[in-house]
Structures are given as C-alpha cells and as structure tokens.
Design a protein around this motif. Structure first.
Motif, PDB file in Angstrom:
ATOM      1  N   THR A   1      24.995 -11.841  49.655  1.00  0.00           N
ATOM      2  CA  THR A   1      25.212 -12.658  50.851  1.00  0.00           C
ATOM      3  C   THR A   1      26.229 -12.048  51.811  1.00  0.00           C
ATOM      4  N   ARG A   2      26.992 -11.072  51.372  1.00  0.00           N
ATOM      5  CA  ARG A   2      27.942 -10.430  52.293  1.00  0.00           C
ATOM      6  C   ARG A   2      27.200  -9.783  53.457  1.00  0.00           C
ATOM      7  N   TYR A   3      26.035  -9.219  53.204  1.00  0.00           N
ATOM      8  CA  TYR A   3      25.254  -8.597  54.271  1.00  0.00           C
ATOM      9  C   TYR A   3      24.712  -9.643  55.237  1.00  0.00           C
ATOM     10  N   LEU A   4      24.290 -10.785  54.718  1.00  0.00           N
ATOM     11  CA  LEU A   4      23.791 -11.848  55.578  1.00  0.00           C
ATOM     12  C   LEU A   4      24.903 -12.393  56.464  1.00  0.00           C
ATOM     13  N   VAL A   5      26.072 -12.598  55.896  1.00  0.00           N
ATOM     14  CA  VAL A   5      27.208 -13.087  56.675  1.00  0.00           C
ATOM     15  C   VAL A   5      27.578 -12.083  57.762  1.00  0.00           C
ATOM     16  N   ALA A   6      27.588 -10.802  57.419  1.00  0.00           N
ATOM     17  CA  ALA A   6      27.901  -9.768  58.407  1.00  0.00           C
ATOM     18  C   ALA A   6      26.854  -9.744  59.517  1.00  0.00           C
ATOM     19  N   ALA A   7      25.585  -9.872  59.158  1.00  0.00           N
ATOM     20  CA  ALA A   7      24.517  -9.846  60.160  1.00  0.00           C
ATOM     21  C   ALA A   7      24.616 -11.058  61.088  1.00  0.00           C
ATOM     22  N   LEU A   8      24.854 -12.239  60.526  1.00  0.00           N
ATOM     23  CA  LEU A   8      24.978 -13.432  61.358  1.00  0.00           C
ATOM     24  C   LEU A   8      26.218 -13.365  62.242  1.00  0.00           C
ATOM     25  N   SER A   9      27.279 -12.788  61.722  1.00  0.00           N
ATOM     26  CA  SER A   9      28.487 -12.598  62.540  1.00  0.00           C
ATOM     27  C   SER A   9      28.215 -11.650  63.689  1.00  0.00           C
ATOM     28  N   ALA A  10      27.453 -10.597  63.437  1.00  0.00           N
ATOM     29  CA  ALA A  10      27.107  -9.645  64.494  1.00  0.00           C
ATOM     30  C   ALA A  10      26.235 -10.302  65.554  1.00  0.00           C
ATOM     31  N   VAL A  11      25.338 -11.188  65.162  1.00  0.00           N
ATOM     32  CA  VAL A  11      24.516 -11.913  66.132  1.00  0.00           C
ATOM     33  C   VAL A  11      25.407 -12.788  67.014  1.00  0.00           C
ATOM     34  N   LEU A  12      26.348 -13.475  66.388  1.00  0.00           N
ATOM     35  CA  LEU A  12      27.273 -14.325  67.146  1.00  0.00           C
ATOM     36  C   LEU A  12      28.108 -13.486  68.109  1.00  0.00           C
ATOM     37  N   LEU A  13      28.624 -12.364  67.627  1.00  0.00           N
ATOM     38  CA  LEU A  13      29.422 -11.495  68.485  1.00  0.00           C
ATOM     39  C   LEU A  13      28.593 -10.868  69.600  1.00  0.00           C
ATOM     40  N   ALA A  14      27.324 -10.587  69.327  1.00  0.00           N
ATOM     41  CA  ALA A  14      26.452 -10.004  70.347  1.00  0.00           C
ATOM     42  C   ALA A  14      26.232 -10.958  71.509  1.00  0.00           C
ATOM     43  N   THR A  15      26.350 -12.239  71.258  1.00  0.00           N
ATOM     44  CA  THR A  15      26.177 -13.206  72.345  1.00  0.00           C
ATOM     45  C   THR A  15      27.504 -13.593  72.997  1.00  0.00           C
ATOM     46  N   LEU A  16      28.550 -13.726  72.201  1.00  0.00           N
ATOM     47  CA  LEU A  16      29.823 -14.208  72.750  1.00  0.00           C
ATOM     48  C   LEU A  16      30.640 -13.132  73.447  1.00  0.00           C
ATOM     49  N   VAL A  17      30.769 -11.967  72.838  1.00  0.00           N
ATOM     50  CA  VAL A  17      31.651 -10.936  73.390  1.00  0.00           C
ATOM     51  C   VAL A  17      31.212 -10.499  74.789  1.00  0.00           C
ATOM     52  N   PRO A  18      29.941 -10.178  75.025  1.00  0.00           N
ATOM     53  CA  PRO A  18      29.556  -9.792  76.396  1.00  0.00           C
ATOM     54  C   PRO A  18      29.782 -10.922  77.411  1.00  0.00           C
ATOM     55  N   ALA A  19      29.527 -12.147  77.010  1.00  0.00           N
ATOM     56  CA  ALA A  19      29.749 -13.271  77.923  1.00  0.00           C
ATOM     57  C   ALA A  19      31.231 -13.397  78.259  1.00  0.00           C
ATOM     58  N   LEU A  20      32.080 -13.232  77.273  1.00  0.00           N
ATOM     59  CA  LEU A  20      33.519 -13.290  77.519  1.00  0.00           C
ATOM     60  C   LEU A  20      33.979 -12.111  78.370  1.00  0.00           C
ATOM     61  N   LEU A  21      33.427 -10.934  78.104  1.00  0.00           N
ATOM     62  CA  LEU A  21      33.801  -9.764  78.892  1.00  0.00           C
ATOM     63  C   LEU A  21      33.439  -9.942  80.367  1.00  0.00           C
ATOM     64  N   MET A  22      32.241 -10.469  80.618  1.00  0.00           N
ATOM     65  CA  MET A  22      31.811 -10.649  82.005  1.00  0.00           C
ATOM     66  C   MET A  22      32.536 -11.809  82.677  1.00  0.00           C
ATOM     67  N   GLY A  23      32.840 -12.849  81.901  1.00  0.00           N
ATOM     68  CA  GLY A  23      33.488 -14.022  82.493  1.00  0.00           C
ATOM     69  C   GLY A  23      34.984 -13.875  82.660  1.00  0.00           C
ATOM     70  N   VAL A  24      35.679 -13.420  81.657  1.00  0.00           N
ATOM     71  CA  VAL A  24      37.140 -13.363  81.679  1.00  0.00           C
ATOM     72  C   VAL A  24      37.642 -12.060  82.292  1.00  0.00           C
ATOM     73  N   ALA A  25      37.087 -10.933  81.852  1.00  0.00           N
ATOM     74  CA  ALA A  25      37.596  -9.627  82.288  1.00  0.00           C
ATOM     75  C   ALA A  25      36.812  -9.058  83.464  1.00  0.00           C
ATOM     76  N   ALA A  26      35.804  -9.749  83.940  1.00  0.00           N
ATOM     77  CA  ALA A  26      34.984  -9.303  85.067  1.00  0.00           C
ATOM     78  C   ALA A  26      34.405  -7.908  84.848  1.00  0.00           C
ATOM     79  N   VAL A  27      33.926  -7.662  83.640  1.00  0.00           N
ATOM     80  CA  VAL A  27      33.295  -6.395  83.306  1.00  0.00           C
ATOM     81  C   VAL A  27      31.867  -6.428  83.849  1.00  0.00           C
ATOM     82  N   PRO A  28      31.392  -5.313  84.432  1.00  0.00           N
ATOM     83  CA  PRO A  28      29.999  -5.291  84.927  1.00  0.00           C
ATOM     84  C   PRO A  28      28.984  -5.515  83.797  1.00  0.00           C
ATOM     85  N   VAL A  29      27.775  -5.816  84.178  1.00  0.00           N
ATOM     86  CA  VAL A  29      26.721  -6.169  83.234  1.00  0.00           C
ATOM     87  C   VAL A  29      26.364  -5.010  82.313  1.00  0.00           C
TER      88      VAL A  29
END
Length: 151
Positions: A61-89
């Motif tokens: 299950t460590r691999y499943l947890v890592a994969a689900l965490s990566a999915v969450l980060l793939a959606t949240l981090v870019p949104a935060l980068l574009m919203g807070v730090a005004a990073v281009p798309v």
C-alpha cells in the motif's frame, strides 16, 4: 562479507540469509547489513523488540499512497503556483506533468507489488520495522522459522 565480526562476546549464529542484505539470526538478536558494503555497522533487532514475523501476501500500500499523493499534488501545486506566485501556465503544467508521471509510476508499482514477503513487526509498531522485509523464498522461510523458534 563476514557478519561474524559484528557479534558480541559468545553470541552464536543460528541462521543466515543472503540477499540485498546479509541477515543473521543469533541467540540474542537479528542483525542485518547491506550486502553491497563491506564495513557498515549492522542494524539490529533484539528478540524482545520483535512482536511477530508474519507472511504478507498482498499489494504494498505504500505505492498506492504515494501514487494518490502524487495525483493530489499534480492538481494542487500548479493551481497554487499560478494563483499565489503568479507563475505562467507552462511551468505550472510541467510541474503537473512531473507529478502525473510519478502517479502513473506509483500505480504501476502498486499493481506489480503482489509478491508475498515476510515482515518483521517490532513492539514499537510497524513504523520502526517497516523496511525489515524478506522475500518469500525457501531460504528466507528457513531463516524466519529459526527466528520464530527464538521468539
């Protein structure tokens, strides 16, 4: 590698298993040393700290947890980068793509991790002995049986 040089006093070796790690079962404890190194200090687990040694037959299950965490980060981090730090798309999309690749790799490893193994569980909980694993083969089975006799 001679693991005997890590023994204390009159400690006797009862079983040994060679793999990625060199495992040694003595009359007082279980030792393991990475097989690739020649002078590393051994990791030890005294028998009073071993709660059980069980055979685990299921996906890791460590691999499943890592994969689900990566999915969450793939959606949240870019949104935060574009919203807070005004990073281009484009850079934000590259970050999302990196996390997506990690997620795919994690899901792949999770589906392929269906090999049974032996897991040492310490009295302090699984976290302390999470990486104390042996593959489920004939030599490891004999080693684990020797450890179980000492418990």
């Amino acid at each position: 590698m001679p693991i005997e040089r890590h023994l204390r006093g009159d400690e006797a070796v009862h079983a040994r298993y060679d793999g990625d790690w060199v495992w040694c079962c003595t009359d007082r404890r279980v030792l393991r040393v990475p097989a690739a190194t020649t002078d590393a200090d051994p990791e030890t687990l005294p028998y009073e700290d071993i709660e059980r040694v069980g055979r685990v037959a299921g996906r890791d299950t460590r691999y499943l947890v890592a994969a689900l965490s990566a999915v969450l980060l793939a959606t949240l981090v870019p949104a935060l980068l574009m919203g807070v730090a005004a990073v281009p798309v484009e850079p934000a999309s590259a970050v999302a793509a990196g996390f997506a690749v990690l997620a795919v790799y994690g899901f792949y490893r999770w589906t392929e991790s269906n090999q049974p193994y032996y897991q040492f569980q310490g009295t302090a909980g699984l976290e302390a002995t999470n990486d104390w694993r042996l593959p489920d083969d004939e030599d490891a089975t004999a080693f684990v049986e020797t450890v179980r006799l000492r418990l």
